[in-house]
Design an enzyme around this catalytic site. Structure first.
Site, PDB file in Angstrom:
ATOM      1  N   THR A 147     -16.157  52.931  21.323  1.00  0.00           N
ATOM      2  CA  THR A 147     -17.161  52.591  20.302  1.00  0.00           C
ATOM      3  C   THR A 147     -16.540  52.061  19.014  1.00  0.00           C
ATOM      4  OG1 THR A 147     -17.167  54.921  19.700  1.00  0.00           O
ATOM      5  CG2 THR A 147     -18.939  54.182  21.152  1.00  0.00           C
ATOM      6  N   GLY A 148     -15.210  51.940  18.959  1.00  0.00           N
ATOM      7  CA  GLY A 148     -14.564  51.244  17.839  1.00  0.00           C
ATOM      8  C   GLY A 148     -14.540  52.009  16.542  1.00  0.00           C
ATOM      9  N   SER A 149     -14.686  51.250  15.442  1.00  0.00           N
ATOM     10  CA  SER A 149     -14.538  51.844  14.110  1.00  0.00           C
ATOM     11  C   SER A 149     -15.508  51.198  13.128  1.00  0.00           C
ATOM     12  CB  SER A 149     -13.104  51.630  13.619  1.00  0.00           C
ATOM     13  OG  SER A 149     -12.838  50.238  13.500  1.00  0.00           O
ATOM     14  N   GLY A 184      -8.188  47.512  -2.302  1.00  0.00           N
ATOM     15  CA  GLY A 184      -7.372  47.679  -1.094  1.00  0.00           C
ATOM     16  C   GLY A 184      -6.585  46.417  -0.791  1.00  0.00           C
ATOM     17  N   ASP A 315     -10.117  51.542  18.829  1.00  0.00           N
ATOM     18  CA  ASP A 315     -10.109  52.089  17.461  1.00  0.00           C
ATOM     19  C   ASP A 315     -10.572  53.539  17.403  1.00  0.00           C
ATOM     20  OD1 ASP A 315      -9.344  49.586  16.623  1.00  0.00           O
ATOM     21  OD2 ASP A 315     -11.074  49.226  15.332  1.00  0.00           O
ATOM     22  N   ALA A 323      -7.017  44.642  17.950  1.00  0.00           N
ATOM     23  CA  ALA A 323      -7.756  44.260  19.145  1.00  0.00           C
ATOM     24  C   ALA A 323      -6.880  44.309  20.402  1.00  0.00           C
ATOM     25  CB  ALA A 323      -8.327  42.860  18.959  1.00  0.00           C
ATOM     26  N   HIS A 447      15.462  22.244  19.341  1.00  0.00           N
ATOM     27  CA  HIS A 447      15.727  21.792  17.974  1.00  0.00           C
ATOM     28  C   HIS A 447      14.919  20.531  17.711  1.00  0.00           C
ATOM     29  CE1 HIS A 447      17.833  20.931  14.274  1.00  0.00           C
ATOM     30  NE2 HIS A 447      17.963  19.674  14.687  1.00  0.00           N
TER      31      HIS A 447
HETATM   32  P1  FAD Z   1     -14.993  47.408  18.490  1.00  0.00           P
HETATM   33  O1  FAD Z   1     -14.531  46.026  18.523  1.00  0.00           O
HETATM   34  O2  FAD Z   1     -15.411  48.004  17.184  1.00  0.00           O
HETATM   35  O3  FAD Z   1     -16.179  47.519  19.547  1.00  0.00           O
HETATM   36  C1  FAD Z   1     -16.935  48.677  19.673  1.00  0.00           C
HETATM   37  C2  FAD Z   1     -18.296  48.280  20.194  1.00  0.00           C
HETATM   38  O4  FAD Z   1     -19.004  49.467  20.512  1.00  0.00           O
HETATM   39  C3  FAD Z   1     -19.155  47.536  19.167  1.00  0.00           C
HETATM   40  O5  FAD Z   1     -19.623  46.335  19.723  1.00  0.00           O
HETATM   41  C4  FAD Z   1     -20.290  48.492  18.867  1.00  0.00           C
HETATM   42  O6  FAD Z   1     -21.525  47.825  18.599  1.00  0.00           O
HETATM   43  C5  FAD Z   1     -20.366  49.276  20.160  1.00  0.00           C
HETATM   44  N1  FAD Z   1     -20.960  50.602  20.017  1.00  0.00           N
HETATM   45  C6  FAD Z   1     -20.647  51.546  19.089  1.00  0.00           C
HETATM   46  N2  FAD Z   1     -21.412  52.650  19.292  1.00  0.00           N
HETATM   47  C7  FAD Z   1     -22.189  52.385  20.360  1.00  0.00           C
HETATM   48  C8  FAD Z   1     -23.175  53.147  21.065  1.00  0.00           C
HETATM   49  N3  FAD Z   1     -23.488  54.394  20.719  1.00  0.00           N
HETATM   50  N4  FAD Z   1     -23.791  52.573  22.118  1.00  0.00           N
HETATM   51  C9  FAD Z   1     -23.495  51.301  22.504  1.00  0.00           C
HETATM   52  N5  FAD Z   1     -22.564  50.539  21.883  1.00  0.00           N
HETATM   53  C10 FAD Z   1     -21.918  51.088  20.831  1.00  0.00           C
HETATM   54  N6  FAD Z   1      -7.417  43.078  15.034  1.00  0.00           N
HETATM   55  C11 FAD Z   1      -6.471  42.244  15.501  1.00  0.00           C
HETATM   56  O7  FAD Z   1      -5.749  42.603  16.441  1.00  0.00           O
HETATM   57  N7  FAD Z   1      -6.290  40.995  14.975  1.00  0.00           N
HETATM   58  C12 FAD Z   1      -7.042  40.542  13.951  1.00  0.00           C
HETATM   59  O8  FAD Z   1      -6.865  39.416  13.507  1.00  0.00           O
HETATM   60  C13 FAD Z   1      -8.049  41.394  13.425  1.00  0.00           C
HETATM   61  N8  FAD Z   1      -8.824  40.975  12.416  1.00  0.00           N
HETATM   62  C14 FAD Z   1      -9.807  41.805  11.944  1.00  0.00           C
HETATM   63  C15 FAD Z   1     -10.577  41.368  10.867  1.00  0.00           C
HETATM   64  C16 FAD Z   1     -11.565  42.183  10.347  1.00  0.00           C
HETATM   65  C17 FAD Z   1     -12.403  41.695   9.203  1.00  0.00           C
HETATM   66  C18 FAD Z   1     -11.794  43.466  10.925  1.00  0.00           C
HETATM   67  C19 FAD Z   1     -12.880  44.362  10.384  1.00  0.00           C
HETATM   68  C20 FAD Z   1     -11.030  43.920  11.981  1.00  0.00           C
HETATM   69  C21 FAD Z   1     -10.020  43.085  12.502  1.00  0.00           C
HETATM   70  N9  FAD Z   1      -9.195  43.495  13.546  1.00  0.00           N
HETATM   71  C22 FAD Z   1      -8.212  42.675  14.006  1.00  0.00           C
HETATM   72  C23 FAD Z   1      -9.370  44.816  14.181  1.00  0.00           C
HETATM   73  C24 FAD Z   1     -10.144  44.676  15.502  1.00  0.00           C
HETATM   74  O9  FAD Z   1     -11.375  44.041  15.243  1.00  0.00           O
HETATM   75  C25 FAD Z   1     -10.371  46.041  16.124  1.00  0.00           C
HETATM   76  O10 FAD Z   1      -9.140  46.718  16.262  1.00  0.00           O
HETATM   77  C26 FAD Z   1     -11.003  45.897  17.495  1.00  0.00           C
HETATM   78  O11 FAD Z   1     -12.247  45.242  17.415  1.00  0.00           O
HETATM   79  C27 FAD Z   1     -11.196  47.284  18.134  1.00  0.00           C
HETATM   80  O12 FAD Z   1     -11.776  47.126  19.389  1.00  0.00           O
HETATM   81  P2  FAD Z   1     -12.673  48.290  20.020  1.00  0.00           P
HETATM   82  O13 FAD Z   1     -13.128  47.783  21.332  1.00  0.00           O
HETATM   83  O14 FAD Z   1     -11.971  49.574  19.947  1.00  0.00           O
HETATM   84  O15 FAD Z   1     -13.923  48.428  19.040  1.00  0.00           O
HETATM   85  P1  NAI Z   2      -5.649  48.819   5.623  1.00  0.00           P
HETATM   86  O1  NAI Z   2      -5.313  50.193   6.007  1.00  0.00           O
HETATM   87  O2  NAI Z   2      -4.917  47.688   6.212  1.00  0.00           O
HETATM   88  O3  NAI Z   2      -5.492  48.671   4.037  1.00  0.00           O
HETATM   89  C1  NAI Z   2      -6.197  49.493   3.142  1.00  0.00           C
HETATM   90  C2  NAI Z   2      -5.462  49.449   1.810  1.00  0.00           C
HETATM   91  O4  NAI Z   2      -6.294  50.065   0.852  1.00  0.00           O
HETATM   92  C3  NAI Z   2      -4.147  50.218   1.832  1.00  0.00           C
HETATM   93  O5  NAI Z   2      -3.139  49.398   1.286  1.00  0.00           O
HETATM   94  C4  NAI Z   2      -4.421  51.434   0.961  1.00  0.00           C
HETATM   95  O6  NAI Z   2      -3.303  51.878   0.266  1.00  0.00           O
HETATM   96  C5  NAI Z   2      -5.491  50.880   0.017  1.00  0.00           C
HETATM   97  N1  NAI Z   2      -6.369  51.890  -0.555  1.00  0.00           N
HETATM   98  C6  NAI Z   2      -6.928  52.956   0.074  1.00  0.00           C
HETATM   99  N2  NAI Z   2      -7.718  53.628  -0.796  1.00  0.00           N
HETATM  100  C7  NAI Z   2      -7.666  52.966  -1.987  1.00  0.00           C
HETATM  101  C8  NAI Z   2      -8.267  53.162  -3.252  1.00  0.00           C
HETATM  102  N3  NAI Z   2      -9.090  54.173  -3.479  1.00  0.00           N
HETATM  103  N4  NAI Z   2      -7.993  52.288  -4.239  1.00  0.00           N
HETATM  104  C9  NAI Z   2      -7.147  51.227  -4.020  1.00  0.00           C
HETATM  105  N5  NAI Z   2      -6.538  51.005  -2.832  1.00  0.00           N
HETATM  106  C10 NAI Z   2      -6.808  51.847  -1.825  1.00  0.00           C
HETATM  107  O7  NAI Z   2      -7.233  48.698   5.845  1.00  0.00           O
HETATM  108  P2  NAI Z   2      -8.202  47.448   5.817  1.00  0.00           P
HETATM  109  O8  NAI Z   2      -7.608  46.318   5.061  1.00  0.00           O
HETATM  110  O9  NAI Z   2      -9.506  47.999   5.392  1.00  0.00           O
HETATM  111  O10 NAI Z   2      -8.284  47.046   7.335  1.00  0.00           O
HETATM  112  C11 NAI Z   2      -8.683  48.007   8.315  1.00  0.00           C
HETATM  113  C12 NAI Z   2      -7.950  47.782   9.591  1.00  0.00           C
HETATM  114  O11 NAI Z   2      -8.481  46.653  10.272  1.00  0.00           O
HETATM  115  C13 NAI Z   2      -6.473  47.460   9.417  1.00  0.00           C
HETATM  116  O12 NAI Z   2      -5.715  48.630   9.246  1.00  0.00           O
HETATM  117  C14 NAI Z   2      -6.149  46.767  10.694  1.00  0.00           C
HETATM  118  O13 NAI Z   2      -5.885  47.747  11.663  1.00  0.00           O
HETATM  119  C15 NAI Z   2      -7.454  46.050  11.036  1.00  0.00           C
HETATM  120  N6  NAI Z   2      -7.333  44.630  10.686  1.00  0.00           N
HETATM  121  C16 NAI Z   2      -6.381  43.894  11.328  1.00  0.00           C
HETATM  122  C17 NAI Z   2      -6.196  42.570  11.009  1.00  0.00           C
HETATM  123  C18 NAI Z   2      -5.133  41.804  11.724  1.00  0.00           C
HETATM  124  O14 NAI Z   2      -4.625  42.308  12.727  1.00  0.00           O
HETATM  125  N7  NAI Z   2      -4.761  40.619  11.262  1.00  0.00           N
HETATM  126  C19 NAI Z   2      -7.015  41.895  10.003  1.00  0.00           C
HETATM  127  C20 NAI Z   2      -7.993  42.769   9.385  1.00  0.00           C
HETATM  128  C21 NAI Z   2      -8.134  44.080   9.740  1.00  0.00           C
END
Ligand code: FAD
Ligand code: NAI
Length: 469
Positions: A147-149, A184, A315, A323, A447
């Protein structure tokens, strides 16, 4: 309640952890249902995470290149303008195409897609409530929780979807904020801050720790901050937010660094202080599925919870919220259900921050190596010394390779630079295969390419080794 149907596996969640697991389970001969509460599959990653953020990062990077970086190549572009609605429409289309592909993939894999909110009824039953008030029960040999985060809220700060937003809100601004505050300085803050900064916002990052993206190797984090400083992003490090208040069209953020308190005024703020596992409302307590001390679902090495028929991946379990980690875990979980011993190598899991320059890492940082008293040799090579980087005018950054001092085995690869997200695959493969820095140094790289910097960083470890022997 409609009549119960029986499956070998019911997956809760259609994100990368869930849908990938469903496909793998079907390949292994299981009958599978995947329950997703949203009409679109793909989870956070495809709908409001990885994909839309990268679509906007790529569009905004093109805009920045055309507006600011072409002249040095002798190209003069005039009358450049930005059509934000068109940029957003393209992003929507990319998301729609990819989520549609996931649906087709599940259909082709004979996975039954069930739309509705799922909740555990007992160790072998999942109750699904539809939007129309309908309810059905699915009988499952195994259940996978995926169900992710969700975003971690900040105490006292209410998201209003307009001026105070989470990452989903910051992916759909309808106009460019003139002053954007980011609480953050992690993955989301730096990536989405880059998008809006390139499109014209004045961006300030408020980070409580002394460095941005604190999980990175320290040298790489400092290098990233220098690059973002040059691009005009502003940073308030070691700064805590005391109070957030909307006023008129803006947001007043009172911050404190040491004893000094100050109020910063923004049009909008993005709160990105981390994400927490989505464990609420899915019946964990009723069935007795245990959480660990960090609030994630507790699993053993085979992704099984304390309830033997229930597994979990992505998550919702501990570890980096990425992901590719979610999908690797989903696959390993169903393989274990099928009796195939399967694991995920967390030591080699890559992570990328898609800023400009990109940052990519796998394995241990220099700080971790020192903390663990591992004897090591470190080789670095700057992109200023790389021919292709010079041709492209992309000379920022470096490659850093950490190898064990005795065995020469590579234990960490860290890259900041253009194309780091692609180059890291070589580092991941090297660590996964137990390669030495000599292996990379002696591997012929084309290269001129950026990847020659990996070879040069490895060669610099070889030079240190030969001097001392
Ligand atoms: P999720 O993708 O959160 O999927 C969970 C699913 O469960 C959702 O569709 C939700 O609707 C469903 N669900 C929840 N509860 C229920 C329920 N009770 N019944 C039915 N369905 C339900 N990670 C990367 O590796 N690369 C990136 O570039 C990256 N960029 C990101 C950018 C942003 C802005 C954010 C927020 C995250 C990013 N992440 C990235 C993190 C990545 O999106 C997550 O780690 C990944 O989606 C986790 O996959 P998951 O399947 O665990 O959960
Ligand atoms: P994050 O954990 O990457 O960063 C949160 C930041 O907020 C930290 O640096 C922390 O020290 C700071 N922080 C926490 N509380 C604070 C406060 N009260 N005041 C000021 N700073 C504070 O979390 P973020 O950016 O929310 O992303 C969540 C997760 O999503 C990431 O950890 C990552 O796993 C995933 N993600 C991955 C991406 C990718 O793979 N390219 C892109 C975006 C998200």
């Amino acid at each position: 309640m409609t009549e119960e149907k029986k499956y070998d596996l019911v997956v809760i969640g259609g994100g990368p952890g869930g849908y990938t697991a469903a496909v793998r389970a079907s390949q292994l001969g299981m009958t599978v249902a995947c329950v997703e509460k949203h009409s679109r599959l793909g989870g956070v990653c495809l709908n409001v995470g990885c994909i839309p953020s990268k679509a906007l990062l790529d569009s905004s990077e093109l805009y920045a290149t055309v507006s600011r970086r072409l002249a040095v190549h002798g190209i003069h572009a005039e009358g450049i303008s930005l059509d934000l609605p068109a940029m957003m429409t393209r992003k929507h289309q990319v998301v729609a195409d990819l989520t549609g592909q996931v649906r087709k993939l599940l259909e082709a894999s004979r996975v039954e897609i069930v739309t509705g909110v799922a909740e555990l009824a007992d160790a072998h039953h999942v109750r699904v409530s539809g939007e129309d008030g309908s309810s059905r029960s699915l009988n499952a040999g195994f259940i996978l929780l995926a169900t992710g985060s969700v975003p971690t809220p900040m105490p006292g700060v209410e998201f209003d979807g307009r001026r105070i937003v989470d990452s989903t809100g910051a992916l759909q601004f309808t106009e460019i904020p003139s002053k954007l505050g980011l609480i953050g300085g992690g993955f989301i803050g730096l990536e989405l801050g880059s998008v809006w900064q390139r499109l014209g916002s004045e961006v300030t990052v408020i980070e409580m720790l002394p460095q941005i993206a604190s999980g990175l190797d320290g040298q790489i984090s400092r290098s990233l901050k220098r690059s973002l400083d040059k691009q005009g992003m502003m940073f308030r490090l070691k700064t805590r937010v005391h109070h957030v208040e909307t006023s008129g069209d803006g947001v007043n953020v009172t911050v404190a660094s040491g004893a000094a308190e100050e109020t910063l005024i923004f049009d909008k703020i993005l709160v990105a202080v981390g994400r927490k596992p989505q464990t609420r409302g899915i019946g964990l307590e009723a069935v007795g599925v245990e959480l660990d001390t960090t609030g994630h679902v507790r699993i053993n090495a085979g992704f099984q919870t304390n309830v033997t028929s229930i597994y979990a991946a992505g998550d919702i379990v501990a570890g980096p919220m990425l992901a590719h980690k979610a999908s690797a875990e989903g696959i390993a979980a169903v393989e274990n259900m099928a009796g195939i011993s399967s694991e995920v190598h967390y030591d080699t899991l890559p992570s990328v921050i898609y800023t400009s320059p990109e940052v990519a890492s796998a394995g241990l940082t220099e700080e971790q190596v020192k903390q663990r008293n591992i004897p090591c040799r470190i080789g670095t090579f700057p992109f200023t010394g790389n021919g292709r980087a010079r041709c492209m005018g992309e000379t920022e950054g470096l490659v850093k390779i950490i190898a064990h001092a005795k065995t020469d085995r590579i234990i960490g690869v860290h890259i900041i630079g253009h194309g780091a997200s692609e180059m890291i695959a070589e580092g991941v493969m090297a660590i996964e295969m137990g390669a030495s820095s000599e292996d990379i140094a002696r591997t012929v790289h084309s290269h001129p390419t950026f990847s020659e910097a990996l070879m040069e960083a490895a060669a610099s470890i070889q030079k240190q080794a030969s001097k001392r022997s």
